[in-house]
Design an enzyme around this catalytic site. Sequence first.
Site, PDB file in Angstrom:
ATOM      1  N   SER A  32      45.741  13.371 -24.815  1.00  0.00           N
ATOM      2  CA  SER A  32      44.787  13.186 -23.714  1.00  0.00           C
ATOM      3  C   SER A  32      43.788  14.338 -23.565  1.00  0.00           C
ATOM      4  O   SER A  32      42.601  14.080 -23.357  1.00  0.00           O
ATOM      5  CB  SER A  32      45.538  12.944 -22.407  1.00  0.00           C
ATOM      6  OG  SER A  32      46.216  11.713 -22.483  1.00  0.00           O
TER       7      SER A  32
ATOM      8  N   LYS B  89      55.488   7.669 -14.308  1.00  0.00           N
ATOM      9  CA  LYS B  89      54.546   6.662 -13.789  1.00  0.00           C
ATOM     10  C   LYS B  89      55.018   6.046 -12.463  1.00  0.00           C
ATOM     11  O   LYS B  89      54.203   5.696 -11.618  1.00  0.00           O
ATOM     12  CB  LYS B  89      54.298   5.570 -14.839  1.00  0.00           C
ATOM     13  CG  LYS B  89      53.498   6.088 -16.036  1.00  0.00           C
ATOM     14  CD  LYS B  89      53.213   4.988 -17.050  1.00  0.00           C
ATOM     15  CE  LYS B  89      52.492   5.571 -18.254  1.00  0.00           C
ATOM     16  NZ  LYS B  89      52.197   4.577 -19.285  1.00  0.00           N
TER      17      LYS B  89
ATOM     18  N   GLY C 158      48.521   1.194 -31.389  1.00  0.00           N
ATOM     19  CA  GLY C 158      48.023   1.367 -30.028  1.00  0.00           C
ATOM     20  C   GLY C 158      47.058   2.518 -29.808  1.00  0.00           C
ATOM     21  O   GLY C 158      46.802   2.876 -28.651  1.00  0.00           O
TER      22      GLY C 158
HETATM   23  P1  NDP Z   1      59.804   1.094 -21.287  1.00  0.00           P
HETATM   24  O1  NDP Z   1      60.885   2.053 -21.586  1.00  0.00           O
HETATM   25  O2  NDP Z   1      59.343   0.897 -19.887  1.00  0.00           O
HETATM   26  O3  NDP Z   1      60.236  -0.379 -21.828  1.00  0.00           O
HETATM   27  C1  NDP Z   1      60.783  -0.504 -23.106  1.00  0.00           C
HETATM   28  C2  NDP Z   1      60.916  -1.979 -23.465  1.00  0.00           C
HETATM   29  O4  NDP Z   1      61.308  -2.057 -24.840  1.00  0.00           O
HETATM   30  C3  NDP Z   1      61.962  -2.741 -22.655  1.00  0.00           C
HETATM   31  O5  NDP Z   1      61.472  -4.027 -22.403  1.00  0.00           O
HETATM   32  C4  NDP Z   1      63.167  -2.785 -23.625  1.00  0.00           C
HETATM   33  O6  NDP Z   1      63.970  -3.920 -23.461  1.00  0.00           O
HETATM   34  C5  NDP Z   1      62.458  -2.907 -24.941  1.00  0.00           C
HETATM   35  N1  NDP Z   1      63.268  -2.436 -26.091  1.00  0.00           N
HETATM   36  C6  NDP Z   1      63.617  -1.165 -26.372  1.00  0.00           C
HETATM   37  N2  NDP Z   1      64.324  -1.114 -27.522  1.00  0.00           N
HETATM   38  C7  NDP Z   1      64.414  -2.397 -27.971  1.00  0.00           C
HETATM   39  C8  NDP Z   1      65.022  -2.999 -29.106  1.00  0.00           C
HETATM   40  N3  NDP Z   1      65.678  -2.283 -30.023  1.00  0.00           N
HETATM   41  N4  NDP Z   1      64.911  -4.345 -29.245  1.00  0.00           N
HETATM   42  C9  NDP Z   1      64.246  -5.087 -28.335  1.00  0.00           C
HETATM   43  N5  NDP Z   1      63.638  -4.567 -27.228  1.00  0.00           N
HETATM   44  C10 NDP Z   1      63.741  -3.243 -27.054  1.00  0.00           C
HETATM   45  O7  NDP Z   1      58.590   1.498 -22.249  1.00  0.00           O
HETATM   46  P2  NDP Z   1      57.020   1.306 -21.993  1.00  0.00           P
HETATM   47  O8  NDP Z   1      56.767  -0.076 -21.543  1.00  0.00           O
HETATM   48  O9  NDP Z   1      56.501   2.431 -21.200  1.00  0.00           O
HETATM   49  O10 NDP Z   1      56.444   1.523 -23.486  1.00  0.00           O
HETATM   50  C11 NDP Z   1      56.629   0.518 -24.473  1.00  0.00           C
HETATM   51  C12 NDP Z   1      55.897   0.913 -25.759  1.00  0.00           C
HETATM   52  O11 NDP Z   1      54.495   0.992 -25.503  1.00  0.00           O
HETATM   53  C13 NDP Z   1      56.286   2.277 -26.331  1.00  0.00           C
HETATM   54  O12 NDP Z   1      56.287   2.177 -27.742  1.00  0.00           O
HETATM   55  C14 NDP Z   1      55.174   3.192 -25.871  1.00  0.00           C
HETATM   56  O13 NDP Z   1      54.989   4.295 -26.744  1.00  0.00           O
HETATM   57  C15 NDP Z   1      53.994   2.236 -25.956  1.00  0.00           C
HETATM   58  N6  NDP Z   1      52.866   2.597 -25.071  1.00  0.00           N
HETATM   59  C16 NDP Z   1      51.651   2.784 -25.656  1.00  0.00           C
HETATM   60  C17 NDP Z   1      50.558   3.106 -24.887  1.00  0.00           C
HETATM   61  C18 NDP Z   1      49.242   3.296 -25.555  1.00  0.00           C
HETATM   62  O14 NDP Z   1      48.302   3.775 -24.888  1.00  0.00           O
HETATM   63  N7  NDP Z   1      49.075   2.929 -26.814  1.00  0.00           N
HETATM   64  C19 NDP Z   1      50.666   3.264 -23.421  1.00  0.00           C
HETATM   65  C20 NDP Z   1      51.987   2.982 -22.890  1.00  0.00           C
HETATM   66  C21 NDP Z   1      53.053   2.682 -23.713  1.00  0.00           C
HETATM   67  P3  NDP Z   1      65.132  -3.994 -22.340  1.00  0.00           P
HETATM   68  O15 NDP Z   1      64.433  -4.193 -21.030  1.00  0.00           O
HETATM   69  O16 NDP Z   1      65.912  -5.189 -22.729  1.00  0.00           O
HETATM   70  O17 NDP Z   1      65.882  -2.709 -22.417  1.00  0.00           O
END
Ligand code: NDP
Length: 275
Positions: free
Chosen positions: A17, A66, A241
Amino acid sequence: MADRYAVIGNPIGHTKSPLIHGLFAEATGQEMDYGAIEGQPGQFAGALDAFRQAGGKGINITAPFKLDAYAYASEHSPAARLAGAANALKFEGQRVLAQNFDGIGLLRDIEHNLGVALRGRQVLLLGAGGAVRGALLPFLEAQPARLLLVNRHGAKAQDLLQAVGAAAPPVFEAGGYGELAGQRFDVIVNATSASLRAEPLPLPDEVFSKAVLAYELAYGKGLTPFLAQAGRCGVPQLADGVGMLVEQAAEAFAWWRGVRPETAPVIERLRVPLI
Ligand code: NDP
């Protein structure tokens, strides 16, 4: 003295950032100082109070703060409210305004930069975490023919469906990976964090068979298992992303400074080849 901004997270050493906002400031001739703060769990409000007292005008928030940022704010945008999370705050006297630009940044990257309009498309969105919560409203407003939300714990996806409530047109559905057999989509977005640990997702190959775009929210991870599977299945456009990251930053910059910077040169500067 230049106006002060920052990003707060933990860990924060990897953050892009300050570089992104520095490039925006240079390109638009804005005088601002943008730093990085390593927040400590349980001390978020104190860190923000101190930043404001030192003249901070606005801040970006990344994991794991967040939700704390949302709680700290006095006013919330609709996207922040639905997400229950904020990734940007603006300080105006006693007022603390909260926004969540992750979803709009993602949508702008897909539609504007990658040239894939979601209107009328079959869209599959994987995950139900913070990023998906931020993406839901912008995605629904883009008017896909169908938006299927799939999560490992399917109940969480169902909860999100409930949270959107009356705002959800009948095209919005939620469920688990078991429901994907025999289904095909135009656009598939991986918003899980599985790729951060190079974990594959239980996706049948056929979901990719007519897809025009596979989008991975994680960035700088190369060809993740999700993108590799999409590539093997012949999806013509694969993206990570980095564009979303720069677009959400541009939204925050415009909100704070009243001028929207060009994003293409910054995305090019940060892009790491997928292979
Ligand atoms: P969270 O921790 O809030 O959510 C993670 C999600 O991933 C949950 O739905 C979880 O499922 C799922 N998950 C994790 N491991 C597995 C797996 N092995 N198999 C299936 N589902 C899985 O993360 P965020 O939403 O904050 O971030 C998600 C992704 O987005 C990350 O890779 C992050 O780096 C990326 N990101 C990118 C941004 C950008 O600007 N490019 C901005 C924000 C995020 P469950 O609920 O079942 O546990």
